[in-house]
Design an enzyme around this catalytic site. Structure first.
Site, mmCIF file in Angstrom:
data_model
loop_
_atom_site.group_PDB
_atom_site.id
_atom_site.type_symbol
_atom_site.label_atom_id
_atom_site.label_comp_id
_atom_site.label_asym_id
_atom_site.label_seq_id
_atom_site.Cartn_x
_atom_site.Cartn_y
_atom_site.Cartn_z
ATOM 1 N N ASP A 94 12.987 -20.505 -82.701
ATOM 2 C CA ASP A 94 13.231 -20.420 -84.149
ATOM 3 C C ASP A 94 14.710 -20.695 -84.405
ATOM 4 O O ASP A 94 15.550 -20.482 -83.521
ATOM 5 C CB ASP A 94 12.835 -19.041 -84.702
ATOM 6 C CG ASP A 94 13.602 -17.885 -84.074
ATOM 7 O OD1 ASP A 94 13.793 -17.887 -82.837
ATOM 8 O OD2 ASP A 94 14.031 -16.974 -84.802
ATOM 9 N N GLU A 159 13.606 -14.805 -82.667
ATOM 10 C CA GLU A 159 14.807 -14.119 -82.174
ATOM 11 C C GLU A 159 15.776 -13.847 -83.318
ATOM 12 O O GLU A 159 16.451 -12.823 -83.355
ATOM 13 C CB GLU A 159 15.505 -14.963 -81.097
ATOM 14 C CG GLU A 159 16.637 -14.241 -80.369
ATOM 15 C CD GLU A 159 18.001 -14.379 -81.034
ATOM 16 O OE1 GLU A 159 18.928 -13.655 -80.622
ATOM 17 O OE2 GLU A 159 18.153 -15.181 -81.950
HETATM 18 ZN ZN ZN Z 1 20.073 -17.803 -80.397
#
Ligand code: ZN
Length: 436
Positions: A94, A159
């Protein structure tokens, strides 16, 4: 062992384009974390995972794929091997939003090559690092090397918004003894990272009409025609914040770690809500009427702790502090503040891998052989997915390429560092897993 490493390094030199092309392919697919910006045109994590899954399968990995959130899949690939020498290579796919696209010199998803760099959102944070992991495995296979220990590649989502992809793996999947997270470290080896949690402190007052505040300013006897004054939670909160600042400073003085900057154990008040009445969502129900003496204040804290602290101890210490703070006031003694830990489920355990751990030494040693600038073994000020592996008992380290513009405009990754990181990671895999 060194023969194996040399033959893999030769492979990587011969096929430099592998990691470059893969990075570009991943950057060209926008995979903005939908928690920041919802738009199907750019929330394309599944397509990024398609590319990685296909590559892993073609390199003989047994893959598994599942949704962490609807249409937001993690992908795992594993080569079977001994548990004793097992290793995970991990990265997130992401990315954060582009922000103001007019501030970019290029299309943020162009993945163009210029000035020795690949340009685009996610190039350095961290599709480049993910590509290094996949490329390292590809080169090991292409060189005909069979590992003794199990190697896993974890390509995770989310994340950038709490690490829920890695957290899901840490809770629900087979792990390994050790892990390398290929976030950008500019070729350094990161062995320590503090813990982080979000905490909400709710302070309670007593509601009243602001017209009776004079009774708090010049206390007067409570008579039949004189309403008892309220207790202003906003004023209690300012006292709390002052005390918190002292507490924070004393924690920063008392705790240190050789790899971390001095004073890293900070407690940042990031969000505050004041008003009247407790709403169902845990925030004040009325936040637009200054004529009420506020009886609810919530303060959200970004609470950092040291790599070598235990969350249980951190919790107990803070609860003690709040308890004693409340004991200084007759109202708060009876109506103590409430503490809510892990607000929005945010909790990053600390990572504290020894500097003389075999994997730390392997990465540092291999980086020293490959890179023009020798690596530094250091700590990291923010948090990464490494936390979730460390929290599950995996010895984790962070090592990856260099670049610029992460979480900013004109993001890029240095191509030379992609090739070098691929070599270092591949060598660390061979050092750790051993060969058959
Ligand atoms: Zn990162």
């Amino acid at each position: 062992m060194n023969d194996a490493v040399n033959s893999v390094w030769e492979r990587i030199d011969k096929d430099r384009d592998f990691v470059i092309d893969l990075t570009r392919e991943l950057v060209k697919i926008p995979s903005v974390n939908p928690k920041f910006q919802v738009d199907p045109e750019i929330n394309r994590e599944p397509e990024v995972q398609d590319v990685i899954e296909r590559q892993l399968q073609s390199d003989g990995f047994a893959t598994e794929r599942w949704d962490v959130f609807p249409d937001r899949p993690n992908v795992i690939g594993e080569w079977e091997g001994s548990d004793e020498k097992s290793l995970i290579l991990c990265g997130h796919i992401d990315v954060v939003p582009v922000g103001d696209s007019t501030a970019w010199d290029r299309d943020p998803f162009c993945a163009d090559i210029d000035k020795g760099k690949i340009w685009g959102r996610g190039a350095v944070d961290m599709k480049g690092g993910v590509a290094c992991c996949v490329a390292a495995a590809n080169a090991i296979r292409a060189a005909g090397i069979e590992l003794d220990g199990r190697l896993a590649i974890h390509s995770v989502v989310d994340e950038e918004a709490g690490g829920f992809g890695a957290m899901d793996i840490a809770k629900n999947r087979r792990l390994a003894k050790r892990a390398i997270i290929a976030e950008p470290t500019w070729g350094d080896v990161v062995a320590a990272e503090g813990g982080l949690t979000w905490v909400r402190v709710t302070i309670f007052g007593k509601q009243a009409h602001a017209g009776w505040r004079f009774n708090s300013i010049f206390p007067q006897p409570h008579t039949a025609d004189r309403i008892e004054p309220g207790v202003n939670a906003i004023e209690l909160a300012t006292r709390f914040l002052n005390a918190l600042r002292e507490f924070e400073a004393s924690r920063c003085r008392d705790h240190w770690h050789p790899l971390m900057p001095t004073g890293i154990a900070t407690i940042n008040p990031g969000v505050i809500h004041g008003g009247a009445g407790m709403g169902e969502n845990g925030l004040p129900a009325v936040m637009s009427n200054a004529a009420m003496i506020s009886d609810v204040v919530t303060i959200d804290l970004d609470y950092k702790f040291m790599p070598d602290e235990r969350f249980e101890d951190v919790k107990a210490e803070f609860e003690d502090f709040v308890h004693h703070f409340a004991a200084t006031d007759s109202w708060m003694r009876e109506n103590p503040p409430k503490i809510l830990w892990d607000l929005f489920d945010l909790n990053f355990p600390p990572m504290n891998t020894p500097v003389d751990h075999p994997l730390t030494l392997s990465l540092a040693n291999r980086a020293g052989q490959v890179q023009a600038t020798p690596p530094v073994i250091k700590g990291f000020e923010a948090v990464t997915d490494a936390a979730h592996y460390a929290g599950a008992g995996v010895d984790a380290l962070i090592y990856g390429p260099s670049g610029d513009g992460f979480h900013a405009n004109n993001e890029c990754v240095d191509i030379e560092s992609l090739v070098e990181s691929t070599k270092v990671i591949a060598a660390a895999v061979i050092d750790n897993c051993g060969t058959k």
